[in-house]
Structure formats: structure tokens, C-alpha cells
Scaffold this active site. Structure first.
Site, PDB file in Angstrom:
ATOM      1  CE  LYS A   1      -1.614   3.020   2.095  1.00 44.69           C
ATOM      2  NZ  LYS A   1      -1.519   4.516   1.844  1.00 44.69           N
TER       3      LYS A   1
ATOM      4  CB  CYS B   1      13.012   9.558   8.294  1.00 52.55           C
ATOM      5  SG  CYS B   1      13.819   8.234   7.384  1.00 52.55           S
TER       6      CYS B   1
ATOM      7  CD  GLU C   1      12.788   4.689   8.327  1.00 53.09           C
ATOM      8  OE1 GLU C   1      12.807   5.682   9.106  1.00 53.09           O
ATOM      9  OE2 GLU C   1      12.721   4.779   7.107  1.00 53.09           O
TER      10      GLU C   1
ATOM     11  CD  GLU D   1      10.473  13.374  10.985  1.00 53.03           C
ATOM     12  OE1 GLU D   1      11.387  12.746  10.419  1.00 53.03           O
ATOM     13  OE2 GLU D   1       9.371  12.856  11.281  1.00 53.03           O
TER      14      GLU D   1
END
Length: 470
Positions: free
Chosen positions: A170, A279, A245, A377
Site C-alpha cells: 500500500k 527521516c 521505520e 520533526e
């Protein structure tokens, strides 16, 4: 852009069950370039059933044969390198050279590593009077993000295939076209029907259905920490394996004696690559107070070497962020940094262009560890520079977030840098500009996730153990 009007299930493109559509937008101009079907629970169920039916045959396929088919997949991707590059640029906004070299080139290189690993990996070993078997975990539900739409797909699909797993992918709704091209390459490679299946759709519908499906044995998710927690909870309720992750707030620590101009320029480049949408981006630069103002000046100069513009235009190094929501989020963080008292030395919250989702490459000085721009972040081209008095304070700052994905250390020699790196609570650290290694395990500590991707450690995630006593 070319788009398939269906789902790739059991070796063929078939119509979606529902009528919902997802618009794919070019972030450079905000224009719709394609539509794909929005998958439903029924679409996911059909894909999982196909994967389960294919599992016995694929898991019993000799590793050498699996390796040969993964090699055919690599060749099919290589043949589509130009089309993949254009598609990544169109739906993500990555500048063409970066899309070609990193998004596509590195992805093909990762697939190549699993050609060799599938053929050479020790799936069986003898321990005392036991034979220990490493067997495929089963059906994998792979949920991938938009920031590296091909790389994150191959980082999950290639090891899953090598291990003998079947899977349902997906992809992110912002970047489904690259995943469709990947599915076409899978088909061209001759990978048996049902081994790989693709369902496009939204996270709350298709993603949730995949994570919760009783026919899925292992969920591999890459994305935000907030969504990762939800995926982990869903998988945990069914006692199924999960790899996550997630986010990062990586520190780039420059110790006294390091090559300051080189370290600062490399750090700025790391943040600006992929428009800051990585990331593991080194979004916090830590500099000794005696060299602080020099480092700030060097960072401002380095930003000038990363011009923003149309990702198809030669010379552009920073493209747009992926969508309108991310555009507002990143600019909101920049405004928050100003509000908190950080010194804006480059860029700012104002959009550099009227059209598209562009953010000016931004650098903040006088950032303190408690500020939002030093803790959260941002996922955009924003760098925070922090000062420290000694190595112990630098270590406290580096480890002082909920994340622990990447990091870097610069020092006069590798031994000094490595000694500091060993004390950093993070999954990966670059020493004096050490190059990225696609065979080294990639993953995080703390809220940056669980599990590892790439190389033999990535393959091991898709295996489970069985011991036979004689």
C-alpha cells in the site's frame, strides 16, 4: 502522467471495488496530473487472499530461483529508469538529477544486493544437535511513505521476495504512480502471480485494513511516528510481527579540531537534499561555542549553493515539498522558530514563489534544545544550529530528543569521532562524512522505530526460526 485504473492483484490489473479516486498533484505547480483508485477493505482482502494462495509455492521456490527473478526485476527497473525518474519528479518534486541518482539509481542498487543475498544467505544452520531453519514469516503488509516512493518500496519488497514471503503493498497516496510502475516491472520480470500485489488507497482505509487483516503475518511500515504508533497497536492486538521505520531529529555534531567548512557544507547539503524530506536528515547542527559564529556564516554561504526552483530546471537543487498540507506545516514551524526567539539567518516563512509548494531553505541560529524546531520533526529544508560548551553537553543535546534514527560526528580524527558516536543513542552515525552504505542496517532507537532495513539485517526481518532436534 500515465496511471493504471485498477489494482495489481494476483498477477493482473483488475478494477477497484469502490468508485473513490485519489488525485495525484504535481507539487511544483499544484496541478492534478493523474488519478488512481482509492482502495477499499474489499480490495485489500482480495490482495491478501492472493498473497496467501501464492505463499506455499513461492516459499518453496529454491533461493537461487528467487534470486534469478529478483535479478529480472532489477533489469526491468533499469529498463524503466528514465520513466521512473520523470515520475518521481512529477509526483514528489525531486530535482531530476537527485531523482535519477538517488531515488531511482540507489533503488536499483538495493535490489541488486538482494539478488546476491537471496542466493548466498544461510537459511539453515547446525547448532549442537539441532538444525535451525530460517523460514519466511509469511504474508507481508508493506506500507510505504511518499518521501522516497521507489526506494522505500524496494527496501521492503526485495528482502521479502528474497526471504520467500509474499506481500501486499500500500503506497502513499501522494506518490502512487511510482509504485504502479514498480508493479509493471514486477509483472515484466515474471514473478509469479500473487507473490506481489498492489493496492492504492488512503492510510485510514486501505492502510488500516492491511495492518489489521488476519491474513497478514507481518506489517512493515515507514512513515510518521504518530501513524507508526497506530500501526504498531493494530498489529500488536493481533500478535503479529511489525517493523516500524519512523521519524527523526538527527544531530550533526562538529567537535573542535574538525574541518569546519567541510562539516558545515556537508551538513547543510544533507538537510537540503530531497527538500529536507528525509527521516534521517541532519536537521540539528551542534557546534562548539568558540566556533559558533563562524559556523553560522558558513551555513548561510552554503545555503546559497542550494537554489530553489522548478525540479525540471537545470541547476535546481531544492524542489517543492510534497503537498499543500506539508507546505503549511513547514512554514508554520519556521514561524514558530521566530516566535520562540531563534535568529533567522537564511530563508524564512514566506513562500518564494506564488505557484507550487515551495519553502525557502531556512537556517536558524541561537537555537536552544527546548525549542520546537530543535525537538520536533519538521520534514522540510530547515536547519537549526545549536551551541555547546563541551563534549558532555554536546552529547546531552544530541541524545535529548525522543528520536534516534541518524546522526553524524566530525572530529580531527576518526578515533575521536567514533568514540563520541558510540555514546549517541541512535541507529546510524556517519563519521567524518562517511558514505551511505546500502548493505548496513538502517533503523532507529527510541521513537524512531523498531526493526532494520537493508542488507542481511533487512532480510532477517522477514524470516522466522524453527529448530529441529536430532
Amino acid at each position: 502522467m500515465k496511471a493504471q485504473d485498477g489494482m495489481y492483484i494476483d498477477g493482473a490489473w483488475r478494477p477497484a471495488v469502490g468508485t473513490g479516486r485519489i488525485e495525484v498533484v504535481n507539487p511544483a505547480d499544484g496541478q492534478v496530473i493523474a488519478e488512481v483508485p482509492a482502495g477499499t477493505e474489499e480490495d485489500v482482502d482480495a490482495a491478501v487472499r492472493a498473497a496467501r494462495a501464492a505463499l506455499p509455492g513461492w516459499s518453496a521456490t529454491p533461493p537461487a530461483e528467487r534470486a534469478a527473478l529478483i535479478g529480472a526485476l532489477r533489469d526491468a527497473l533499469q529498463a524503466r529508469k528514465g520513466e521512473l525518474t520523470e515520475t518521481v519528479t512529477a509526483e514528489l518534486g525531486a530535482p531530476l538529477p537527485f531523482a535519477k541518482a538517488v531515488h531511482v539509481g540507489s533503488s536499483i542498487a538495493v535490489v541488486s544486493t538482494y539478488v546476491e543475498l537471496a542466493a548466498s544467505y544461510a537459511f539453515e544452520e547446525r547448532i549442537g544437535n539441532s538444525t535451525v531453519l530460517l523460514e519466511p514469516v509469511g504474508v507481508v503488509g508493506a506500507i510505504t511513505p511518499w518521501n522516497y516512493p521507489l526506494y522505500q518500496v524496494v527496501a521492503k519488497v526485495a528482502p521479502a521476495l528474497a526471504a520467500g514471503c509474499t506481500l501486499v503493498l500500500k503506497p502513499a497516496e501522494d506518490t502512487p504512480l511510482t509504485a504502479q510502475l514498480f508493479a509493471e516491472a514486477v509483472h515484466e520480470a515474471g514473478i509469479p502471480a500473487g507473490v506481489f500485489n498492489l493496492v492504492t488507497g488512503t492510510g485510514p482505509v486501505a492502510g488500516q485494513a492491511l495492518a489489521a487483516h488476519e491474513g497478514v503475518d507481518f506489517v512493515s511500515f515507514t512513515g510518521s511516528t504518530a501513524v507508526g504508533k497506530q500501526v504498531g497497536a493494530t498489529a500488536g492486538a493481533a500478535v503479529k510481527r511489525v517493523a516500524l521505520e519512523l521519524g527523526g531529529k538527527s544531530a550533526n555534531v562538529i567537535l573542535p579540531g574538525a574541518d569546519l567548512p567541510k562539516a558545515v557544507a556537508a551538513g547543510v547539503g544533507h538537510v537540503m537534499n530531497n527538500t529536507g524530506q528525509s527521516c534521517n536528515a541532519l536537521t540539528r547542527m551542534l557546534v562548539h561555542r568558540d566556533q559558533y559564529e563562524e559556523a553560522v556564516s558558513l551555513a548561510v554561504a552554503a545555503v546559497a549553493d542550494h537554489p530553489t526552483g522548478d525540479p525540471r530546471t537545470a541547476g535546481t537543487r531544492v524542489g517543492p515539498v510534497v503537498n499543500a498540507k506539508q507546505h503549511e506545516r513547514v512554514r508554520g514551524f519556521i514561524a514558530k522558530g521566530v516566535e520562540e526567539g531563534a535568529r533567522l539567518v537564511a530563508g524564512g516563512p514566506d513562500a518564494p514563489y506564488e505557484q507550487g509548494y515551495f519553502v525557502a531553505p531556512t537556517v536558524f541560529a541561537d537555537v536552544t534544545p527546548d525549542m520546537a524546531i530543535a525537538q520536533e520533526e519538521i520534514f522540510g529544508p530547515v536547519l537549526s544550529i545549536l551551541a555547546y560548551e563541551d563534549e558532555e553537553e554536546a552529547l546531552r543535546i544530541a541524545n535529548g530528543t525522543v528520536y534516534g534514527l541518524g546522526g553524524a560526528v566530525w572530529a580531527a580524527d576518526e578515533e575521536t569521532a567514533a568514540a563520541f558516536a558510540r555514546r549517541m543513542d541512535t541507529g546510524q552515525v556517519d563519521i567524518n562524512g562517511g558514505r551511505y552504505n546500502i548493505l548496513a542496517p538502517f533503523g532507529g532507537h527510541k521513537q524512531s522505530g523498531v526493526g532494520r532495513e537493508l542488507g542481511p539485517h533487512g532480510l532477517a526481518e522477514y524470516l522466522q526460526t524453527k529448530s529441529l532436534q536430532f
